[in-house]
Design an enzyme around this catalytic site. Structure first.
Site, PDB file in Angstrom:
ATOM      1  N   ASP A   2     -20.433  31.168  12.929  1.00 34.95           N
ATOM      2  CA  ASP A   2     -19.182  31.612  13.541  1.00 34.95           C
ATOM      3  C   ASP A   2     -18.821  32.978  12.976  1.00 34.95           C
ATOM      4  O   ASP A   2     -19.005  33.226  11.783  1.00 34.95           O
ATOM      5  CB  ASP A   2     -18.075  30.592  13.243  1.00 34.95           C
ATOM      6  N   HIS A  19     -23.757  39.181  18.380  1.00 31.47           N
ATOM      7  CA  HIS A  19     -24.681  38.049  18.518  1.00 31.47           C
ATOM      8  C   HIS A  19     -26.098  38.452  18.106  1.00 31.47           C
ATOM      9  O   HIS A  19     -26.822  37.657  17.498  1.00 31.47           O
ATOM     10  CB  HIS A  19     -24.669  37.517  19.957  1.00 31.47           C
ATOM     11  N   LEU A 113     -40.011  22.887   7.235  1.00 28.16           N
ATOM     12  CA  LEU A 113     -38.570  22.863   7.530  1.00 28.16           C
ATOM     13  C   LEU A 113     -38.371  22.316   8.931  1.00 28.16           C
ATOM     14  O   LEU A 113     -39.040  22.756   9.869  1.00 28.16           O
ATOM     15  CB  LEU A 113     -37.988  24.288   7.462  1.00 28.16           C
TER      16      LEU A 113
HETATM   17  C1  IPE Z   1     -20.653  32.677  16.979  1.00 28.59           C
HETATM   18  O1  IPE Z   1     -19.771  33.739  16.969  1.00 28.59           O
HETATM   19  C2  IPE Z   1     -21.432  32.589  18.288  1.00 28.59           C
HETATM   20  C3  IPE Z   1     -21.424  31.268  18.903  1.00 28.59           C
HETATM   21  C4  IPE Z   1     -21.491  30.163  18.240  1.00 28.59           C
HETATM   22  C5  IPE Z   1     -21.359  31.160  20.365  1.00 28.59           C
HETATM   23  P1  IPE Z   1     -18.445  33.746  17.837  1.00 28.59           P
HETATM   24  O2  IPE Z   1     -18.768  34.220  19.206  1.00 28.59           O
HETATM   25  O3  IPE Z   1     -17.755  32.430  17.752  1.00 28.59           O
HETATM   26  O4  IPE Z   1     -17.598  34.871  17.079  1.00 28.59           O
HETATM   27  P2  IPE Z   1     -16.026  34.983  16.909  1.00 28.59           P
HETATM   28  O5  IPE Z   1     -15.486  33.635  16.547  1.00 28.59           O
HETATM   29  O6  IPE Z   1     -15.479  35.481  18.213  1.00 28.59           O
HETATM   30  O7  IPE Z   1     -15.857  35.987  15.801  1.00 28.59           O
HETATM   31 MG    MG Z   2     -16.050  31.679  16.981  1.00 29.56          MG
END
Ligand code: IPE
Ligand code: MG
Length: 224
Positions: A2, A19, A113
């Site tokens: 996250d 991402h 793993l």
């Molecule tokens: C994690 O980052 C990506 C997923 C699990 C889809 P986020 O997309 O949740 O990033 P924030 O929470 O907006 O910072």
């Molecule tokens: Mg998030």
């Protein structure tokens, strides 16, 4: 995993750049885990509720996922990583579902793993679906339920229960992740954003976990 979006926003970058950086953190974590004696690692990549994000965001996450599988498959085999994607597969684009099946098959012999990646995953939906499968009459009800749960989520049979859940980005909630499997998990909430997560964070998390006194409802900790 996250915090990709916030990592990107704080740098004036697009969410998809966040991402992409998150995918680097996945690679680092997968490589570090066996060195820290972690035998099973589950990453929450895409929840069933993430379909409610804008199509462009869903598209960029799915694109990255497919790219990760295609690019990393050989490295996973070389490093003894076995992939198991958990969650629903019937709502994924056929090309993604094929890439998952291909990579699972290519890595099936890996013993270093077990890398589980949760995609289109909802623990509550899985529990509801498992409860509708017919039980085996003479089996232990809880063991039999785990068997049915593994079946609906495509989880490998016999995967142990969760020991430690690490949530990054400062959020302190479970968000429908492995509800049954983490009944006795230890939890660790870290402020670090997922793209910044590295082996030092993982090492510190393991050290923290080893210091916990797990009693499983008993008065004394079980000898480990
Ligand atoms: C994690 O980052 C990506 C997923 C699990 C889809 P986020 O997309 O949740 O990033 P924030 O929470 O907006 O910072
Ligand atoms: Mg998030």
């Amino acid at each position: 995993m996250d915090g990709n979006g916030r990592w990107a926003a704080s740098r004036g970058l697009s969410r998809s750049a966040g991402h992409r950086q998150g995918a680097q953190a996945v690679r680092r974590t997968v490589e570090a885990a066996p060195e820290l004696d972690i035998s099973t690692l589950t990453l929450f990549a895409f929840s069933a509720d993430n379909w409610q994000r804008p199509p462009s965001e869903v598209g960029s996450l799915m694109f990255l996922l497919q790219k990760y599988l295609d690019n990393e498959s050989r490295r996973m085999v070389e490093n003894g990583v076995r992939l198991n994607v958990i969650g629903r597969r019937d709502r994924l684009q056929p090309a993604i579902a094929r890439a998952i099946a291909r990579t699972e098959e290519a890595t099936a012999e890996g013993t270093g793993l077990l890398l589980r990646v949760a995609i289109d995953y909802s623990a509550r939906q899985a529990i509801a679906a498992a409860s509708q499968l017919p039980p085996r009459q003479d089996a232990d009800p809880a063991e039999d339920f785990v068997r049915r749960l593994d079946r609906v989520t495509h989880a490998l049979a016999g995967t142990p229960a969760v020991d430690l859940v690490i949530r990054t980005s400062g959020e302190q909630r479970v968000s429908d992740f492995l509800l049954w499997e983490s009944a006795y998990a230890e939890f660790l909430f870290l402020p670090v954003l997922w793209p910044d997560f590295d082996r030092h964070h993982l090492e510190a998390a393991v050290a923290d976990f080893r210091g916990r006194n797990r009693r499983f409802g008993r008065l004394q900790a079980l000898a480990s």
